[in-house]
Design an enzyme around this catalytic site. Structure first.
Site, PDB file in Angstrom:
ATOM      1  N   CYS A 190      -3.775 -41.695 -31.161  1.00 41.44           N
ATOM      2  CA  CYS A 190      -2.353 -41.800 -31.004  1.00 41.44           C
ATOM      3  C   CYS A 190      -1.765 -43.028 -31.527  1.00 41.44           C
ATOM      4  O   CYS A 190      -2.570 -43.660 -32.278  1.00 41.44           O
ATOM      5  CB  CYS A 190      -2.029 -41.398 -29.647  1.00 41.44           C
ATOM      6  SG  CYS A 190      -2.566 -42.595 -28.311  1.00 41.44           S
ATOM      7  N   ASN A 233      -3.231 -46.046 -28.398  1.00 43.55           N
ATOM      8  CA  ASN A 233      -4.592 -45.766 -27.613  1.00 43.55           C
ATOM      9  C   ASN A 233      -4.225 -46.078 -26.249  1.00 43.55           C
ATOM     10  O   ASN A 233      -5.294 -46.889 -25.556  1.00 43.55           O
ATOM     11  CB  ASN A 233      -5.705 -46.417 -28.389  1.00 43.55           C
ATOM     12  CG  ASN A 233      -6.914 -45.889 -27.970  1.00 43.55           C
ATOM     13  OD1 ASN A 233      -7.966 -46.675 -28.161  1.00 43.55           O
ATOM     14  ND2 ASN A 233      -7.037 -44.689 -27.483  1.00 43.55           N
ATOM     15  N   CYS A 254      -1.905 -44.214 -23.941  1.00 46.85           N
ATOM     16  CA  CYS A 254      -1.604 -43.153 -23.185  1.00 46.85           C
ATOM     17  C   CYS A 254      -2.139 -41.775 -23.686  1.00 46.85           C
ATOM     18  O   CYS A 254      -2.980 -41.133 -23.032  1.00 46.85           O
ATOM     19  CB  CYS A 254       0.090 -43.004 -23.337  1.00 46.85           C
ATOM     20  SG  CYS A 254       0.746 -44.253 -22.636  1.00 46.85           S
ATOM     21  N   SER A 269      -4.124 -40.668 -26.301  1.00 49.78           N
ATOM     22  CA  SER A 269      -5.509 -40.210 -26.967  1.00 49.78           C
ATOM     23  C   SER A 269      -6.582 -40.832 -25.845  1.00 49.78           C
ATOM     24  O   SER A 269      -7.496 -40.001 -25.614  1.00 49.78           O
ATOM     25  CB  SER A 269      -5.751 -41.152 -28.144  1.00 49.78           C
ATOM     26  OG  SER A 269      -5.543 -42.358 -28.202  1.00 49.78           O
ATOM     27  N   ASP A 314       5.124 -38.594 -27.276  1.00 51.39           N
ATOM     28  CA  ASP A 314       4.792 -40.256 -26.756  1.00 51.39           C
ATOM     29  C   ASP A 314       5.535 -40.238 -25.431  1.00 51.39           C
ATOM     30  O   ASP A 314       6.844 -40.299 -25.281  1.00 51.39           O
ATOM     31  CB  ASP A 314       5.611 -41.047 -27.829  1.00 51.39           C
ATOM     32  CG  ASP A 314       5.086 -42.457 -27.290  1.00 51.39           C
ATOM     33  OD1 ASP A 314       4.674 -42.843 -26.128  1.00 51.39           O
ATOM     34  OD2 ASP A 314       5.270 -43.442 -28.332  1.00 51.39           O
TER      35      ASP A 314
HETATM   36  P1  4NP Z   1       0.269 -43.714 -27.083  1.00 51.62           P
HETATM   37  O1  4NP Z   1       1.703 -44.323 -26.384  1.00 51.62           O
HETATM   38  O2  4NP Z   1       0.745 -43.652 -28.531  1.00 51.62           O
HETATM   39  O3  4NP Z   1       0.388 -42.346 -26.407  1.00 51.62           O
HETATM   40  O4  4NP Z   1      -0.741 -44.682 -26.497  1.00 51.62           O
HETATM   41  C1  4NP Z   1       2.204 -45.643 -26.703  1.00 51.62           C
HETATM   42  C2  4NP Z   1       1.714 -46.823 -26.294  1.00 51.62           C
HETATM   43  C3  4NP Z   1       2.378 -47.787 -26.819  1.00 51.62           C
HETATM   44  C4  4NP Z   1       3.294 -48.009 -27.730  1.00 51.62           C
HETATM   45  C5  4NP Z   1       3.716 -46.788 -28.138  1.00 51.62           C
HETATM   46  C6  4NP Z   1       3.402 -45.479 -27.809  1.00 51.62           C
HETATM   47  N1  4NP Z   1       3.962 -49.315 -28.055  1.00 51.62           N
HETATM   48  O5  4NP Z   1       4.798 -49.151 -28.886  1.00 51.62           O
HETATM   49  O6  4NP Z   1       3.486 -50.213 -27.531  1.00 51.62           O
END
Ligand code: 4NP
Length: 162
Positions: free
Chosen positions: A13, A16, A18, A20, A130
């Site tokens: 994702c 990494n 949430c 994945s 997300d």
């Molecule tokens: P993930 O969620 O891709 O499912 O791990 C996110 C975690 C952090 C961020 C974006 C999405 N971020 O922009 O920091």
């Protein structure tokens, strides 16, 4: 030493922290419950290194824990060696998939890139949203989709009674 497991799967994702790591935990539990852990290598990674070294998001861990999943992975970015090592590299949304295909060093590794929701059997979604800026319902939706998709993924690789 090079792994000799039959199925090497990397979930990917953006951060990494949430989606994945949750996919990794859901798939590991399914595989363990089926007694197939020796046949699988399962890992997760992110397309940005911003959260490198961090545990999964505390909200995601809390929601997953209520369903019996322990998210113990530490965030790391996708590496070029992943494209050679893993058999399947599974992205959560269009952006993940586009970036993974751009990164793939050759056509063989590009063909390993798949979409998580293509393995869903019951849920009609074409991406795993997300949850980072969502409320509780976003984290629950992630788990609903991942449970459906991981069950479909396992059945596609190891049909029941095989
Ligand atoms: P993930 O969620 O891709 O499912 O791990 C996110 C975690 C952090 C961020 C974006 C999405 N971020 O922009 O920091």
């Amino acid at each position: 030493m090079e792994s000799t497991t039959e199925y090497k799967i990397l979930f990917v994702c953006l951060g990494n922290i949430c989606r994945s790591p949750s996919a990794e935990a859901v798939m590991k539990k399914l595989v363990r419950d089926a007694g197939l852990q020796d046949r699988f290598e399962i890992d997760s990674a992110g397309l940005i290194g911003y959260h490198e070294g961090e545990p999964a998001d505390s909200r995601m861990r809390a929601h997953a824990s209520r369903r019996g999943y322990s998210l113990d992975s530490i965030s790391r970015p996708v590496r070029m060696s992943d494209f050679y090592h893993f058999d399947l590299i599974i992205g959560m949304d269009d952006s993940n998939i586009d970036k993974l295909k751009q990164m793939a060093p050759d056509l063989e590794s590009e063909a390993k890139v798949r979409r998580m929701t293509d393995f869903c059997c019951n849920k009609l979604y074409d991406y795993v949203p997300d949850p980072y800026y969502s409320g509780a319902e976003g984290f629950e939706l992630v788990l609903d989709l991942l449970e459906d998709a991981c069950a479909g993924l396992l059945a596609s690789l190891v049909p029941p009674c095989s």
